[in-house]
Design a protein around this motif. Structure first.
Motif, PDB file in Angstrom:
ATOM      1  N   VAL A 543       0.845  -1.201   0.000  1.00 55.02           N
ATOM      2  CA  VAL A 543       0.000   0.000   0.000  1.00 55.02           C
ATOM      3  C   VAL A 543       0.878   1.248   0.000  1.00 55.02           C
ATOM      4  O   VAL A 543       0.599   2.230  -0.712  1.00 55.02           O
ATOM      5  CB  VAL A 543      -0.956  -0.008   1.204  1.00 55.02           C
ATOM      6  CG1 VAL A 543      -1.625   1.359   1.368  1.00 55.02           C
ATOM      7  CG2 VAL A 543      -2.015  -1.090   1.034  1.00 55.02           C
ATOM      8  N   LYS A 544       1.955   1.243   0.787  1.00 53.41           N
ATOM      9  CA  LYS A 544       2.868   2.390   0.808  1.00 53.41           C
ATOM     10  C   LYS A 544       3.481   2.618  -0.569  1.00 53.41           C
ATOM     11  O   LYS A 544       3.582   3.767  -1.034  1.00 53.41           O
ATOM     12  CB  LYS A 544       3.970   2.160   1.837  1.00 53.41           C
ATOM     13  CG  LYS A 544       3.522   2.281   3.288  1.00 53.41           C
ATOM     14  CD  LYS A 544       4.687   2.053   4.252  1.00 53.41           C
ATOM     15  CE  LYS A 544       4.256   2.252   5.698  1.00 53.41           C
ATOM     16  NZ  LYS A 544       5.370   2.023   6.649  1.00 53.41           N
ATOM     17  N   ASN A 545       3.869   1.540  -1.241  1.00 53.06           N
ATOM     18  CA  ASN A 545       4.455   1.677  -2.573  1.00 53.06           C
ATOM     19  C   ASN A 545       3.444   2.266  -3.557  1.00 53.06           C
ATOM     20  O   ASN A 545       3.779   3.139  -4.364  1.00 53.06           O
ATOM     21  CB  ASN A 545       4.922   0.310  -3.081  1.00 53.06           C
ATOM     22  CG  ASN A 545       6.077  -0.253  -2.282  1.00 53.06           C
ATOM     23  OD1 ASN A 545       6.770   0.486  -1.569  1.00 53.06           O
ATOM     24  ND2 ASN A 545       6.295  -1.557  -2.377  1.00 53.06           N
ATOM     25  N   ALA A 546       2.218   1.788  -3.497  1.00 51.98           N
ATOM     26  CA  ALA A 546       1.179   2.291  -4.405  1.00 51.98           C
ATOM     27  C   ALA A 546       0.847   3.747  -4.091  1.00 51.98           C
ATOM     28  O   ALA A 546       0.635   4.565  -5.005  1.00 51.98           O
ATOM     29  CB  ALA A 546      -0.073   1.419  -4.295  1.00 51.98           C
ATOM     30  N   HIS A 547       0.806   4.087  -2.817  1.00 47.72           N
ATOM     31  CA  HIS A 547       0.537   5.474  -2.426  1.00 47.72           C
ATOM     32  C   HIS A 547       1.627   6.394  -2.944  1.00 47.72           C
ATOM     33  O   HIS A 547       1.354   7.512  -3.421  1.00 47.72           O
ATOM     34  CB  HIS A 547       0.433   5.572  -0.900  1.00 47.72           C
ATOM     35  CG  HIS A 547       0.394   6.971  -0.395  1.00 47.72           C
ATOM     36  ND1 HIS A 547       1.318   7.473   0.486  1.00 47.72           N
ATOM     37  CD2 HIS A 547      -0.443   8.001  -0.692  1.00 47.72           C
ATOM     38  CE1 HIS A 547       1.056   8.728   0.735  1.00 47.72           C
ATOM     39  NE2 HIS A 547      -0.009   9.081   0.036  1.00 47.72           N
ATOM     40  N   MET A 548       2.872   5.960  -2.882  1.00 45.85           N
ATOM     41  CA  MET A 548       3.980   6.771  -3.374  1.00 45.85           C
ATOM     42  C   MET A 548       3.805   7.052  -4.872  1.00 45.85           C
ATOM     43  O   MET A 548       4.028   8.185  -5.332  1.00 45.85           O
ATOM     44  CB  MET A 548       5.295   6.044  -3.131  1.00 45.85           C
ATOM     45  CG  MET A 548       6.523   6.794  -3.628  1.00 45.85           C
ATOM     46  SD  MET A 548       8.057   5.894  -3.273  1.00 45.85           S
ATOM     47  CE  MET A 548       7.828   4.446  -4.334  1.00 45.85           C
ATOM     48  N   MET A 549       3.373   6.044  -5.627  1.00 48.85           N
ATOM     49  CA  MET A 549       3.153   6.249  -7.058  1.00 48.85           C
ATOM     50  C   MET A 549       1.989   7.204  -7.306  1.00 48.85           C
ATOM     51  O   MET A 549       2.023   8.011  -8.247  1.00 48.85           O
ATOM     52  CB  MET A 549       2.893   4.910  -7.737  1.00 48.85           C
ATOM     53  CG  MET A 549       4.049   3.920  -7.640  1.00 48.85           C
ATOM     54  SD  MET A 549       5.598   4.586  -8.298  1.00 48.85           S
ATOM     55  CE  MET A 549       5.177   4.757 -10.030  1.00 48.85           C
ATOM     56  N   ALA A 550       0.968   7.142  -6.467  1.00 48.01           N
ATOM     57  CA  ALA A 550      -0.163   8.063  -6.609  1.00 48.01           C
ATOM     58  C   ALA A 550       0.273   9.494  -6.343  1.00 48.01           C
ATOM     59  O   ALA A 550      -0.134  10.433  -7.052  1.00 48.01           O
ATOM     60  CB  ALA A 550      -1.290   7.665  -5.660  1.00 48.01           C
ATOM     61  N   GLU A 551       1.123   9.694  -5.318  1.00 52.94           N
ATOM     62  CA  GLU A 551       1.583  11.043  -4.985  1.00 52.94           C
ATOM     63  C   GLU A 551       2.403  11.647  -6.113  1.00 52.94           C
ATOM     64  O   GLU A 551       2.467  12.874  -6.270  1.00 52.94           O
ATOM     65  CB  GLU A 551       2.397  11.020  -3.691  1.00 52.94           C
ATOM     66  CG  GLU A 551       1.599  10.687  -2.429  1.00 52.94           C
ATOM     67  CD  GLU A 551       0.628  11.788  -2.016  1.00 52.94           C
ATOM     68  OE1 GLU A 551       0.648  12.891  -2.618  1.00 52.94           O
ATOM     69  OE2 GLU A 551      -0.186  11.536  -1.101  1.00 52.94           O
ATOM     70  N   LYS A 552       3.029  10.828  -6.941  1.00 46.96           N
ATOM     71  CA  LYS A 552       3.836  11.330  -8.052  1.00 46.96           C
ATOM     72  C   LYS A 552       2.991  11.959  -9.157  1.00 46.96           C
ATOM     73  O   LYS A 552       3.538  12.594 -10.070  1.00 46.96           O
ATOM     74  CB  LYS A 552       4.681  10.192  -8.632  1.00 46.96           C
ATOM     75  CG  LYS A 552       5.822   9.755  -7.725  1.00 46.96           C
ATOM     76  CD  LYS A 552       6.668   8.673  -8.395  1.00 46.96           C
ATOM     77  CE  LYS A 552       7.837   8.274  -7.495  1.00 46.96           C
ATOM     78  NZ  LYS A 552       8.689   7.221  -8.117  1.00 46.96           N
ATOM     79  N   THR A 553       1.673  11.766  -9.090  1.00 44.57           N
ATOM     80  CA  THR A 553       0.796  12.348 -10.125  1.00 44.57           C
ATOM     81  C   THR A 553       0.378  13.768  -9.787  1.00 44.57           C
ATOM     82  O   THR A 553      -0.434  14.358 -10.509  1.00 44.57           O
ATOM     83  CB  THR A 553      -0.472  11.489 -10.294  1.00 44.57           C
ATOM     84  OG1 THR A 553      -1.261  11.545  -9.088  1.00 44.57           O
ATOM     85  CG2 THR A 553      -0.127  10.049 -10.604  1.00 44.57           C
ATOM     86  N   LYS A 554       0.877  14.336  -8.702  1.00 42.38           N
ATOM     87  CA  LYS A 554       0.504  15.707  -8.327  1.00 42.38           C
ATOM     88  C   LYS A 554       0.715  16.647  -9.503  1.00 42.38           C
ATOM     89  O   LYS A 554       1.712  16.559 -10.218  1.00 42.38           O
ATOM     90  CB  LYS A 554       1.353  16.176  -7.145  1.00 42.38           C
ATOM     91  CG  LYS A 554       0.977  15.548  -5.819  1.00 42.38           C
ATOM     92  CD  LYS A 554       1.929  16.004  -4.727  1.00 42.38           C
ATOM     93  CE  LYS A 554       1.633  15.289  -3.423  1.00 42.38           C
ATOM     94  NZ  LYS A 554       2.617  15.634  -2.373  1.00 42.38           N
ATOM     95  N   GLY A 555      -0.217  17.567  -9.650  1.00 44.10           N
ATOM     96  CA  GLY A 555      -0.129  18.518 -10.748  1.00 44.10           C
ATOM     97  C   GLY A 555      -1.015  18.141 -11.910  1.00 44.10           C
ATOM     98  O   GLY A 555      -1.259  18.956 -12.801  1.00 44.10           O
ATOM     99  N   THR A 556      -1.498  16.882 -11.932  1.00 48.66           N
ATOM    100  CA  THR A 556      -2.459  16.507 -12.966  1.00 48.66           C
ATOM    101  C   THR A 556      -3.809  17.133 -12.636  1.00 48.66           C
ATOM    102  O   THR A 556      -4.061  17.549 -11.507  1.00 48.66           O
ATOM    103  CB  THR A 556      -2.606  14.985 -13.058  1.00 48.66           C
ATOM    104  OG1 THR A 556      -3.011  14.480 -11.779  1.00 48.66           O
ATOM    105  CG2 THR A 556      -1.283  14.343 -13.456  1.00 48.66           C
TER     106      THR A 556
END
Length: 559
Positions: A543-556
């Motif tokens: 879950v932490k790994n997936a959350h980190m990938m979600a946070e990388k989409t900031k700015g969309t």
């Protein structure tokens, strides 16, 4: 235990096994395609949830029956009793329900198919008369109404029964006057049914949330069904037979419950959020009806709701029921009778035993439990007992009894794991810079006090918790997609299994009804997760790994 699911292809059964009730749909794009019914996705499915995807073994048996007993091509649906088959025929031929898509009555027939005397697949002494199946036969081009009935009622045969029939297909014959022997010979003598019912009765009264009740649940107060939806359907039919009045759903339930009640019943009312304001509206509605001498037959609630895990004020619903004379039906599948005690408020408890109670995603089953302390107990038991048939196939019952032996131990582990993940995610929901917008869970919802008022008391044996299910929401579709696609768990329907299952709920279940879902508080950005038994640290890390990938989409772009 580690989680490794990336190698499992689209359409494969999960968990692996001949009677799995979920299916791997690995990506966001696949889930959306599944929700739309895209041909390339549907053709890739080798399995699916048994009420929405007819099991391959059942399909094989249907083809065998068609080849052996029909002279021309036709669709066949197989049921374990004549009443279900007749109800199916009435449904698919109803112009009131289907308008121009109704199947002409003269085009539909019901035939009885008997398996000869054979040794059952379970360990049991002696030869036993084989089952009788009831086949509803209708034109191939009229498949849609039949599929809807299969989904709405959950009354079709199981994959284990189909497997048994295929193994004995050479003894199958069409009969004009079938012997009334389907399961009665088995269910009245095989002890497994009483074992399951006694186990459920014990769990219903274990460590009650309030003071001990005057009367405890007996095994005879528990009725078994071949699926959770069948339990809901037959309860609704019982109430219609008893009173025939309007039903009300408070709080967002499983969407097929709504469709089923809209189909069967004189009228239906829906308060989707179950907030205090909506219950205020409901009370005004009850008072208005009472002034003209009218009433409703029942209120249906979940504890908590799916997928937003909101718990309505069941205490207030009970007080309104006592004042205005209606039945309270509570579905506690998600909270489960390990964690929550709803007999202090419910006249009837319905449960999908397919979920946490069974716990291994390898069968469908359901139960209805009557509260012996209800003022309506005698009337309800008489009405429910009349015409009741135990259609839970014996091999499914034996597997259910075996799987449910460690129910409390599994529930304890899943409680701990889910709570630890929610504790990790929740702070991000209050951080304006995060892509996480909300985490829905009985502990974190504004209705937490309503859930906690229903929690059982802790004992040396078990400490109640908040269940295995949580739903996380995001500010953007890009963040939701990134989280889901990066989440290295099993991807498919169902919950309460020993494996972790995730799905973008609206994208898959309500893809064609997004506006309607949004109007009831269900955003298309939610991802529902049911934690399994892989281990807290392993699930938390993925879950932490997936959350980190979600946070990388900031700015969309935001929704």
């Amino acid at each position: 235990m580690t989680i490794t699911t990336t190698s499992l292809a689209l359409g494969k059964a999960i968990p692996e096994g001949p009677h799995a009730i979920s299916v791997q749909i690995p990506t966001w794009s696949d889930m959306c395609g599944m929700g739309r019914g895209d041909v390339q996705i549907m053709e890739a499915l080798q399995n699916g949830y048994p009420r929405t995807f007819i099991h391959q073994t059942i399909q094989k048996l249907c083809r065998a029956c068609q080849s052996r007993f029909l002279s021309s091509p036709a669709k066949i649906l197989l049921f374990p009793d004549q009443k279900s088959a007749q109800t199916c025929k009435n449904y698919i031929t109803s112009s009131t329900i289907h308008k121009n898509e109704a199947v002409p009555s003269k085009s539909v027939s019901i035939i009885a198919l008997e398996i000869g005397e054979s040794q059952p697949t379970f360990l049991y002494a002696g030869q036993t008369p084989g089952p009788t199946l009831w086949a509803v036969v209708y034109p191939e081009e009229s498949a849609k109404p039949g599929a809807l009935f299969w989904r709405l009622t959950g009354t079709g045969i199981s994959s284990r029964l189909a497997e048994h029939c295929l193994q004995n297909i050479d003894s199958m014959q069409r009969v004009e006057r079938p012997v009334k022997r389907f399961y009665s010979a088995m269910t009245t003598v095989h002890p497994v049914y009483e074992t399951i019912r006694t186990r459920i009765a014990y769990l219903m009264d274990r460590a009650p949330a309030e003071t001990p009740r005057n009367l405890t649940v007996k095994h005879s107060d528990v009725f078994l069904y071949p699926s959770g939806m069948s339990a809901i359907y037959h309860t609704h039919q019982t109430l219609l037979k008893w009173r025939g009045l309007e039903s009300v759903v408070i709080g967002f339930p499983y969407e097929l419950t709504i469709k089923m009640m809209e189909t069967y019943g004189p009228s239906f009312k829906f308060y989707s959020l179950g907030t205090e304001e909506q219950i205020d509206e409901f009370e005004i509605y009850l008072d208005t009806k009472a002034r003209i001498g009218s009433m409703i037959q029942a209120v249906w609630c979940e504890c908590p709701s799916n997928p937003l895990l909101y718990t309505v004020d069941l205490g207030r619903i009970r007080r309104l029921a006592d004042k205005y004379g209606f039945i309270v039906v509570v579905d506690e599948t998600i909270g489960s009778f390990a964690n929550v005690d709803v007999l202090g408020v419910a006249d009837i408890v319905v449960t999908s035993l397919s979920k946490s109670f069974n716990g291994y995603a390898d069968l469908l089953a359901g139960s209805v439990t009557l509260n012996p302390n209800s003022g309506y107990y005698r009337a309800l038991k008489t009405c429910l007992t009349e015409g009741y048939t135990n259609n839970l196939y014996i091999d499914d019952a034996i597997q259910l009894e075996h799987n449910s032996r460690n129910f409390l131990q599994r529930a304890a582990q899943m409680n701990t794991t889910a709570e630890s993940i929610v504790d990790y995610l929740s702070p991000f929901a209050s951080d304006p810079s995060s892509v996480v917008s909300a985490v829905h869970y009985p502990k974190t919802c504004q209705s937490a006090h309503h859930y906690e008022s229903r929690m059982r008391n802790a004992t040396d044996e078990f400490t109640p918790g908040y269940g295995c299910l949580f739903t996380v929401d995001f500010n953007t579709l890009d963040a939701s997609r990134a989280f889901f696609d990066s989440l290295d768990v099993w991807k498919g329907p169902s919950l309460g299994a020993n494996i972790t299952l995730a799905q973008p709920y609206v994208q898959m279940v309500l893809q064609k009804e997004k506006k309607w879902a949004a109007s009831h508080g269900l955003r298309e950005t939610i991802v529902r997760v049911s934690v399994g038994l892989e281990g807290k640290d392993a699930i938390l890390q993925t879950v932490k790994n997936a959350h980190m990938m979600a946070e990388k989409t900031k700015g969309t772009h935001a929704l």
